[in-house]
Design an enzyme around this catalytic site. Structure first.
Site, PDB file in Angstrom:
ATOM      1  N   LYS A 139       6.782  -0.387  -7.417  1.00  0.00           N
ATOM      2  CA  LYS A 139       6.642   0.482  -8.593  1.00  0.00           C
ATOM      3  C   LYS A 139       7.993   0.991  -9.069  1.00  0.00           C
ATOM      4  O   LYS A 139       8.194   1.250 -10.258  1.00  0.00           O
ATOM      5  CB  LYS A 139       5.702   1.653  -8.296  1.00  0.00           C
TER       6      LYS A 139
ATOM      7  N   SER B 256      -1.841  -5.097   6.933  1.00  0.00           N
ATOM      8  CA  SER B 256      -2.058  -6.472   6.488  1.00  0.00           C
ATOM      9  C   SER B 256      -0.725  -7.137   6.166  1.00  0.00           C
ATOM     10  O   SER B 256       0.321  -6.482   6.105  1.00  0.00           O
ATOM     11  CB  SER B 256      -2.960  -6.491   5.243  1.00  0.00           C
TER      12      SER B 256
ATOM     13  N   GLY C 192      -3.882 -14.265  -9.777  1.00  0.00           N
ATOM     14  CA  GLY C 192      -3.976 -13.326 -10.886  1.00  0.00           C
ATOM     15  C   GLY C 192      -4.634 -12.025 -10.518  1.00  0.00           C
ATOM     16  O   GLY C 192      -5.218 -11.347 -11.372  1.00  0.00           O
ATOM     17  N   GLY C 193      -4.538 -11.622  -9.229  1.00  0.00           N
ATOM     18  CA  GLY C 193      -4.957 -10.286  -8.838  1.00  0.00           C
ATOM     19  C   GLY C 193      -3.872  -9.288  -9.170  1.00  0.00           C
ATOM     20  O   GLY C 193      -2.894  -9.601  -9.861  1.00  0.00           O
TER      21      GLY C 193
ATOM     22  N   VAL D 267      -0.236 -10.202 -10.928  1.00  0.00           N
ATOM     23  CA  VAL D 267      -0.045  -9.726 -12.298  1.00  0.00           C
ATOM     24  C   VAL D 267       1.181  -8.815 -12.383  1.00  0.00           C
ATOM     25  O   VAL D 267       1.990  -8.914 -13.312  1.00  0.00           O
ATOM     26  CB  VAL D 267      -1.311  -9.001 -12.795  1.00  0.00           C
TER      27      VAL D 267
ATOM     28  N   GLU E 102      -4.340 -18.515 -12.131  1.00  0.00           N
ATOM     29  CA  GLU E 102      -5.449 -17.883 -11.401  1.00  0.00           C
ATOM     30  C   GLU E 102      -6.632 -18.841 -11.364  1.00  0.00           C
ATOM     31  O   GLU E 102      -7.035 -19.395 -12.387  1.00  0.00           O
ATOM     32  CB  GLU E 102      -5.846 -16.569 -12.081  1.00  0.00           C
TER      33      GLU E 102
ATOM     34  N   HIS F 197      -4.669  16.262 -29.048  1.00  0.00           N
ATOM     35  CA  HIS F 197      -4.361  15.313 -30.117  1.00  0.00           C
ATOM     36  C   HIS F 197      -2.918  15.527 -30.561  1.00  0.00           C
ATOM     37  O   HIS F 197      -2.472  16.656 -30.733  1.00  0.00           O
ATOM     38  CB  HIS F 197      -5.297  15.542 -31.305  1.00  0.00           C
TER      39      HIS F 197
END
Length: 491
Positions: free
Chosen positions: A55, A147, A183-184, A188, A205, A469
């Site tokens: 990230k 994992s 394409g998980g 992505v 994918e 808004h």
């Protein structure tokens, strides 16, 4: 840990990732003596090879994209002269290091005894830690070993031409072209990152859409956004052959029409999922065994306890419905720690765990997809609102949508009978089953929807609350207003 019993604890946790250290911290806060064994680094995959470093890199990608948007759309004559990859890596690693120090500090302050070394089960209450000896748990053992990236049979990663997501993080330089297989969410995100950094990207994918576990409209809108950015998206396609070249790969991909496409790229990034890590754990010594997929399934999901009393599982070792997400493992750690302390604790509500993909555009979802709701025999209503229908959505210009799925007026969340004219007769406007978002910054918008789904709210419950808004979030508000029969811009 008592001085007379240095190798005895109330709880022994094997694995120091998000599930493991959250269990340890919560158990220690409840007055339990805790030993945590980790053979690598405290923080696990999420902190060192997953969530946090990726990230950080995606934030850098967002900055690069912002400069391009400023020039092309807003008349700001800015350019990216070059990318200092070592500087980007240094900033990323600093963020990771600070988080690592923070977690280690929290464990130390809480009184958790952290052991560096490989741990294996030697019985139902005993664990051997390499270099530290045998330890006994009075109350229980928690398995949290995480994992690793999966690889396809016959395809081996060399860290340069064929890489996993782990390898891609620590690459010495960025490729000029990359073929992403999978394409998980991971595939992505890496496709999005490399495109932002200027690479030619092909995303393949096997399923008929991207993010195949998400709502069909999410995959469709995501693919549209990625294609708009110049990413070649090949869904329903499979890798049939790979040839290693001196400076890259040549891959053959079969399309849904049976055509054979030959794609050359500097790097093949394999992102076909993650596999639980149980090697060296010696599950059999405690009377346990992994299933055919490598997961260690609990016998009691309300306590995440295995068939062996006192041995619990958290994080990526758990099979579905646990989603293998860091924030889910935090909740699992809390549950197990409180269970071992003898406290009542609610089972994890996996249906209300948010799912986020940090690509450009982003996706964020919680609850059921439309297909899942219909497959469950529910009488539902669906409202989809394009983000471009709002002023702030136009400002961002990335497209996207808000999709809300609810039971029909008067129908209960578990399939109760619908009631005609429900809004007037009973005030019922159905129960919200799922919310699905695609667009800029939707990762920061999903928390509201998590509460809506988790609390079985009705569209009318949400519609009475005012969204600021102009914001992207008012698209969520407008979608619920429409479902409650009060929409201003949708009918």
């Amino acid at each position: 840990m008592s001085e007379t019993e240095p190798n005895t604890a109330d709880v022994i946790v094997i694995g120091g990732g998000t599930g493991g250290y959250s269990t340890a911290l919560r158990a220690a806060s409840l007055g339990l003596r805790v030993v945590l064994a980790e053979r690598d680094l405290i923080g696990g995959t999420c902190l060192h090879r997953g969530c946090i470093p990726s990230k950080a890199m995606l934030h850098a990608a967002e900055l690069v994209d912002g400069i391009a948007e400023a020039r092309e759309r807003w008349g700001v004559k800015a350019t990216v002269d070059s990318l200092d990859w070592p500087a980007l890596v240094a900033t990323r690693d600093t963020i990771v290091a600070r988080n690592h120090q923070g977690v280690a500090g929290h464990l130390r302050t809480a009184g958790v005894r952290v052991l560096q070394g490989t741990a294996r089960l030697t019985g139902t209450r005993t664990v051997h830690v390499e270099g530290a000896g045998e330890f006994t748990a009075r109350r229980g053992i928690v398995l949290a070993t995480g994992s690793r990236p999966r690889m396809l049979p016959g395809l081996a990663a060399d860290g340069r031409r064929v890489v996993t997501s782990d390898d891609a993080l620590f690459a010495a330089e960025l490729p000029a072209s990359v073929l992403v297989l999978g394409g998980g969410a991971i595939g992505v995100e890496y496709a999005s990152f490399h495109r932002s950094m200027g690479a030619e990207v092909t995303l393949v994918e096997a399923a008929g859409r991207l993010l195949p576990m998400e709502d069909e409209d999410v995959g469709r809108h995501l693919a549209r956004g990625l294609k708009k950015r110049g990413i070649a998206v090949r869904t329903g396609s499979t890798l049939t052959h790979t040839e290693l070249l001196p400076d890259g790969v040549r891959a053959t991909v079969r399309t849904p029409k049976g055509e054979e496409l030959v794609i050359e790229a500097e790097r093949l990034l394999v992102a076909v999922g993650r596999a639980p890590v149980t090697d060296g754990l010696d599950l059999a010594a405690a009377g346990l065994a992994a299933d055919e997929r490598g997961f260690v399934a609990p016998a009691d999901w309300s306590r995440l306890e295995t068939a062996v009393p006192g041995i619990h599982v958290v994080g990526d070792l758990l099979p579905p419905p646990s989603p293998g997400l860091a924030h889910a493992s935090f909740a699992e750690g809390l549950l197990v720690a409180e269970t071992l302390a003898g406290l009542p604790s609610r089972a994890v509500d996996y249906a209300a765990v948010p799912r986020v993909t940090y690509s450009a555009p982003q996706t964020a979802s919680v609850g059921r997809t439309e297909a899942e709701a219909r497959a469950g025999g529910l009488d539902i209503k669906v409202n989809t609102l394009p983000l471009a229908a709002t002023a702030k959505g136009m400002v961002h210009g990335q497209g996207g949508m808000v999709k809300v799925i609810a039971t029909a007026d008067g129908a209960g969340g578990e399939g109760g009978l619908p009631c005609s004219n429900a809004v007037e007769s009973s005030g019922r406007t159905g129960t919200v089953l799922g919310v699905h978002l695609v667009g800029p910054h939707v990762s920061e918008m999903i928390a509201e929807s998590q509460l809506i789904v988790g609390w079985d709210a009705e569209p009318a419950d949400v519609a009475q609350h005012i969204h600021a808004h102009p914001t992207l979030s008012e698209a969520v508000g407008e979608a619920f207003l429409t479902l409650a029969g009060r929409g201003l811009h949708q009918h």
